[in-house]
Design a protein around this motif. Structure first.
Motif, PDB file in Angstrom:
ATOM      1  N   LEU A  42       0.811  -1.211   0.000  1.00  0.00           N
ATOM      2  CA  LEU A  42       0.000   0.000   0.000  1.00  0.00           C
ATOM      3  C   LEU A  42       0.846   1.263   0.000  1.00  0.00           C
ATOM      4  CD1 LEU A  42      -2.726  -1.127   2.569  1.00  0.00           C
ATOM      5  CD2 LEU A  42      -2.771  -1.310   0.079  1.00  0.00           C
ATOM      6  N   LEU A  49      -7.311   2.265  -2.987  1.00  0.00           N
ATOM      7  CA  LEU A  49      -7.712   1.181  -2.098  1.00  0.00           C
ATOM      8  C   LEU A  49      -9.230   1.154  -2.097  1.00  0.00           C
ATOM      9  CD1 LEU A  49      -6.761  -0.873   0.163  1.00  0.00           C
ATOM     10  CD2 LEU A  49      -7.314   0.970   1.769  1.00  0.00           C
ATOM     11  N   TYR A  82      -9.766   2.208   4.618  1.00  0.00           N
ATOM     12  CA  TYR A  82      -9.070   3.465   4.322  1.00  0.00           C
ATOM     13  C   TYR A  82      -7.587   3.241   4.586  1.00  0.00           C
ATOM     14  CZ  TYR A  82      -8.765   8.442   3.386  1.00  0.00           C
ATOM     15  OH  TYR A  82      -8.494   9.656   2.801  1.00  0.00           O
ATOM     16  N   TYR A  83      -6.738   4.078   3.973  1.00  0.00           N
ATOM     17  CA  TYR A  83      -5.296   3.984   4.194  1.00  0.00           C
ATOM     18  C   TYR A  83      -4.647   5.327   3.895  1.00  0.00           C
ATOM     19  CZ  TYR A  83      -0.457   2.354   4.029  1.00  0.00           C
ATOM     20  OH  TYR A  83       0.882   2.172   4.283  1.00  0.00           O
ATOM     21  N   SER A  84      -3.675   5.697   4.735  1.00  0.00           N
ATOM     22  CA  SER A  84      -2.818   6.850   4.467  1.00  0.00           C
ATOM     23  C   SER A  84      -1.602   6.767   5.368  1.00  0.00           C
ATOM     24  CB  SER A  84      -3.562   8.177   4.684  1.00  0.00           C
ATOM     25  OG  SER A  84      -4.131   8.244   5.973  1.00  0.00           O
ATOM     26  N   GLY A  88      -3.406   1.606   7.767  1.00  0.00           N
ATOM     27  CA  GLY A  88      -4.728   1.510   7.175  1.00  0.00           C
ATOM     28  C   GLY A  88      -5.728   1.111   8.239  1.00  0.00           C
ATOM     29  N   GLU A 108       1.419  -1.793   5.945  1.00  0.00           N
ATOM     30  CA  GLU A 108       1.532  -1.430   4.531  1.00  0.00           C
ATOM     31  C   GLU A 108       1.250  -2.591   3.589  1.00  0.00           C
ATOM     32  OE1 GLU A 108       5.718  -2.397   6.054  1.00  0.00           O
ATOM     33  OE2 GLU A 108       3.848  -1.478   6.787  1.00  0.00           O
ATOM     34  N   THR A 127      -8.115   7.433   8.373  1.00  0.00           N
ATOM     35  CA  THR A 127      -6.837   7.581   9.049  1.00  0.00           C
ATOM     36  C   THR A 127      -6.324   8.983   8.768  1.00  0.00           C
ATOM     37  OG1 THR A 127      -5.711   6.628   7.121  1.00  0.00           O
ATOM     38  CG2 THR A 127      -6.205   5.149   8.943  1.00  0.00           C
ATOM     39  N   GLY A 131      -1.134   8.526   9.144  1.00  0.00           N
ATOM     40  CA  GLY A 131      -1.558   7.193   9.528  1.00  0.00           C
ATOM     41  C   GLY A 131      -1.565   6.968  11.026  1.00  0.00           C
TER      42      GLY A 131
END
Length: 325
Positions: A42, A49, A82-84, A88, A108, A127, A131
């Motif tokens: 990721l 995503l 969600y992811y940043s 995630g 990740e 996030t 993160g």
């Protein structure tokens, strides 16, 4: 009568959402081990995503659609994703307590770092840009002030300190410049700034919905604007995309809108359908969001953030998008 029809329609919508998420539990049990986990990175992938709504063993699973058009589906079943930054989030059925849900913090490669129990049905997840901070919103029922109908709870986890804000309802409220306290306050749709402390969210009270700016350190929120639901902050921190209530008709209730935080100027987007989602920013020019085709399937659409152009499909058979870049 109109008010009663609206209330009944909203309750029906929430019940449908509950049923859809309940399907996630069944799907998780039926498809566990049915397909190998896709390998994802990721933090090194450009694309989106998503939660897959494609029929088959990958239904309801976390997936990645790269900018090259390749789609990789993992074995992780989620209701929202969600992811940043470095983390995630997957809101998913709990393996330890069947019939309930949990927050799964992801690394990740979409591996689970830790879990946290939820006290309701998943609705929204976010996030912070780094993160470090993880947020969620769930539907709950049984609040005495709400006549037993659905309410919402929003919480925050600091993944570095392990501190948990179980509900924003413990925060101090300033409404229109004055201290405010009332039992019917609800929050949903958290979105974070880059400092891992401040955030924006929707606050509901006395039949009105407000955009609030929150501060985790001081455990406080203050109202900024009316009629803002499920805000999403642009990566440059200057604008919020959100759904604005424009009608009492449940089929045409919301319009995707962008708010300039410096001028408080609103720009209705070219998407005119009823979008009930917390949109995400694919980049500083484009907003992405899920639109259901039926009770089981959705597509992710994209539209320019300046009000121009027209909506286009970004990913078929998908929902709950988050930009990977």
């Amino acid at each position: 009568m109109t008010k009663n029809r609206i209330v009944l329609a909203l309750i029906a919508t929430l019940l449908l959402a509950t049923g859809a998420v309940a399907y996630v539990i069944v799907a998780a049990r039926r498809t566990a081990g049915a397909a190998p986990a896709g390998v994802v990175a990721l933090d090194h992938t450009r694309g989106l995503l998503i939660r897959s709504t494609a029929d088959g063993p990958g239904y309801g699973r976390l997936a990645v659609m790269s900018t090259s058009g390749s789609r990789t589906t993992t074995s992780l079943t989620c209701a929202r994703v969600y992811y940043s930054g470095t983390n995630g989030v997957c809101l998913r059925p709990s393996k330890e307590a069947p019939g309930t849900f949990e927050v799964a913090v992801l690394d990740e490669h979409a591996g689970v770092r830790r879990t946290l129990p939820l006290n309701g049905v998943p609705s929204r997840a976010r996030t912070s840009p780094s993160g470090k901070m993880v947020a969620w919103t769930v539907f709950v029922a049984g609040d005495s002030y709400n006549g037993g109908r659905f309410s919402t709870r929003s919480g925050i986890l600091n993944t570095a300190t392990k501190d948990v804000v179980a509900t924003l309802e413990t925060f101090h409220v300033t409404l229109d410049g004055k201290p405010y306290k009332k039992a019917d306050i609800n929050y949903w749709g958290i979105t974070f700034t880059k400092d891992d402390n401040r955030f924006y969210a929707t606050m509901s009270t006395a039949g009105k919905r407000y955009l609030v700016a929150g501060d985790i350190a001081t455990k406080s929120v203050r109202t900024l604007h009316d009629n803002v639901e499920c805000p999403s902050l642009s990566s440059d921190g200057t604008r919020l995309a959100y759904k604005k209530r424009v009608s009492s008709d449940p089929a045409h209730m919301w319009r995707l809108t962008v708010l300039d935080l410096a001028t408080m100027t609103e720009t209705p987007l070219a998407e005119t359908r009823n979008v009930d989602d917390q949109a995400a920013w694919r980049d500083d020019r484009t907003v992405v969001y899920g639109v259901p085709r039926d009770a089981r399937h959705s597509d992710v659409w994209a539209v320019p953030a300046d009000g121009s152009g027209k909506p286009t499909i970004a990913v078929r058979d998908a929902e709950s998008p988050a930009s990977l870049r």
